[in-house]
Design a protein around this motif. Sequence first.
Motif, PDB file in Angstrom:
ATOM      1  N   GLN A 123      65.248  24.573  41.721  1.00  0.00           N
ATOM      2  CA  GLN A 123      64.931  25.707  40.856  1.00  0.00           C
ATOM      3  C   GLN A 123      64.361  25.128  39.568  1.00  0.00           C
ATOM      4  O   GLN A 123      64.885  24.152  39.040  1.00  0.00           O
ATOM      5  CB  GLN A 123      66.164  26.547  40.522  1.00  0.00           C
ATOM      6  CG  GLN A 123      66.883  27.127  41.723  1.00  0.00           C
ATOM      7  CD  GLN A 123      67.911  26.192  42.290  1.00  0.00           C
ATOM      8  OE1 GLN A 123      68.657  25.549  41.566  1.00  0.00           O
ATOM      9  NE2 GLN A 123      67.964  26.082  43.610  1.00  0.00           N
ATOM     10  N   SER A 126      60.012  28.932  35.303  1.00  0.00           N
ATOM     11  CA  SER A 126      58.663  29.340  35.681  1.00  0.00           C
ATOM     12  C   SER A 126      57.620  28.880  34.669  1.00  0.00           C
ATOM     13  O   SER A 126      56.439  28.726  35.021  1.00  0.00           O
ATOM     14  CB  SER A 126      58.590  30.863  35.836  1.00  0.00           C
ATOM     15  OG  SER A 126      59.471  31.288  36.856  1.00  0.00           O
ATOM     16  N   ILE A 132      56.603  21.578  37.255  1.00  0.00           N
ATOM     17  CA  ILE A 132      55.995  22.208  38.427  1.00  0.00           C
ATOM     18  C   ILE A 132      54.837  21.353  38.950  1.00  0.00           C
ATOM     19  O   ILE A 132      54.688  21.178  40.166  1.00  0.00           O
ATOM     20  CB  ILE A 132      55.565  23.657  38.109  1.00  0.00           C
ATOM     21  CG1 ILE A 132      56.820  24.524  37.900  1.00  0.00           C
ATOM     22  CG2 ILE A 132      54.672  24.224  39.212  1.00  0.00           C
ATOM     23  CD1 ILE A 132      56.558  25.901  37.329  1.00  0.00           C
ATOM     24  N   ARG A 136      54.710  19.840  42.747  1.00  0.00           N
ATOM     25  CA  ARG A 136      53.553  20.117  43.623  1.00  0.00           C
ATOM     26  C   ARG A 136      52.893  18.817  44.088  1.00  0.00           C
ATOM     27  O   ARG A 136      52.446  18.716  45.224  1.00  0.00           O
ATOM     28  CB  ARG A 136      52.542  20.998  42.903  1.00  0.00           C
ATOM     29  CG  ARG A 136      52.978  22.444  42.823  1.00  0.00           C
ATOM     30  CD  ARG A 136      51.876  23.326  42.299  1.00  0.00           C
ATOM     31  NE  ARG A 136      52.302  24.701  42.284  1.00  0.00           N
ATOM     32  CZ  ARG A 136      52.018  25.560  41.311  1.00  0.00           C
ATOM     33  NH1 ARG A 136      51.281  25.176  40.271  1.00  0.00           N
ATOM     34  NH2 ARG A 136      52.441  26.793  41.373  1.00  0.00           N
ATOM     35  N   LYS A 142      56.189  26.778  46.147  1.00  0.00           N
ATOM     36  CA  LYS A 142      56.960  27.879  45.566  1.00  0.00           C
ATOM     37  C   LYS A 142      57.295  28.875  46.668  1.00  0.00           C
ATOM     38  O   LYS A 142      56.417  29.283  47.435  1.00  0.00           O
ATOM     39  CB  LYS A 142      56.146  28.556  44.468  1.00  0.00           C
ATOM     40  CG  LYS A 142      56.830  29.735  43.828  1.00  0.00           C
ATOM     41  CD  LYS A 142      55.953  30.326  42.732  1.00  0.00           C
ATOM     42  CE  LYS A 142      56.516  31.619  42.217  1.00  0.00           C
ATOM     43  NZ  LYS A 142      55.660  32.185  41.153  1.00  0.00           N
ATOM     44  N   THR A 145      60.386  33.748  42.995  1.00  0.00           N
ATOM     45  CA  THR A 145      60.773  33.729  41.591  1.00  0.00           C
ATOM     46  C   THR A 145      62.028  34.563  41.423  1.00  0.00           C
ATOM     47  O   THR A 145      62.150  35.646  41.994  1.00  0.00           O
ATOM     48  CB  THR A 145      59.647  34.288  40.694  1.00  0.00           C
ATOM     49  OG1 THR A 145      58.490  33.477  40.861  1.00  0.00           O
ATOM     50  CG2 THR A 145      60.051  34.310  39.227  1.00  0.00           C
ATOM     51  N   ASP A 160      61.361  29.622  39.142  1.00  0.00           N
ATOM     52  CA  ASP A 160      60.730  29.546  40.458  1.00  0.00           C
ATOM     53  C   ASP A 160      61.634  28.734  41.365  1.00  0.00           C
ATOM     54  O   ASP A 160      62.251  27.751  40.945  1.00  0.00           O
ATOM     55  CB  ASP A 160      59.362  28.865  40.367  1.00  0.00           C
ATOM     56  CG  ASP A 160      58.323  29.714  39.648  1.00  0.00           C
ATOM     57  OD1 ASP A 160      58.571  30.919  39.427  1.00  0.00           O
ATOM     58  OD2 ASP A 160      57.264  29.154  39.302  1.00  0.00           O
ATOM     59  N   MET A 162      61.518  26.365  44.644  1.00  0.00           N
ATOM     60  CA  MET A 162      60.530  25.557  45.346  1.00  0.00           C
ATOM     61  C   MET A 162      61.228  24.724  46.416  1.00  0.00           C
ATOM     62  O   MET A 162      62.369  24.309  46.232  1.00  0.00           O
ATOM     63  CB  MET A 162      59.785  24.624  44.368  1.00  0.00           C
ATOM     64  CG  MET A 162      59.036  25.369  43.279  1.00  0.00           C
ATOM     65  SD  MET A 162      58.169  24.252  42.149  1.00  0.00           S
ATOM     66  CE  MET A 162      56.710  23.873  43.153  1.00  0.00           C
TER      67      MET A 162
END
Length: 166
Positions: A123, A126, A132, A136, A142, A145, A160, A162
């Motif tokens: 988590q 966002s 993030i 990625r 993701k 949310t 978010d 993920m």
Amino acid sequence: MGITIERAQPGDAGAIIAYMNRIGCETENLSFGSEGYPISEKDEEEIIREKNQSPRNALFLAKKEGVIVGDASIEAFSCRKAHRAEFGISVVKAEWGQGIGSRLLETVIQHAKEQQIEVIELQVRSDNERAIRLYRKYGFVKIGTYPNYFKIGLTYVDFDFMNLYI
């Protein structure tokens, strides 16, 4: 001197508490803040012992000249969720952008592969674009949310969720 990554041992508990109290004052991305890390040194020692008893769970420390500058944990689920594990990571603000997060994440992913963990879950705020991007880069996607996941003072913060499918 470079960065070393090692598995936490019970004797690291005091340094971990000091590290956590430091990062709690540096960012609003954690479940605690400047009020301090809510775990005692004795309890931290026990948490590390328990993690080290299970080959599937781990707490890794990034150290620079013997001082903790980052950590990453993986906590595997059991029974019908045994193919999944939860992941957490942090790095002191002075070392952001120096590759420590990448090294810790690579260590956790390798550990998960060795333990036949198929999904790593996390988590993240966002609005935490730096984190993030890192996730990625390593293939996390993701999956949703959670609105109002944190409440800091009077402000709600979305997170978010993920996953990395290994």
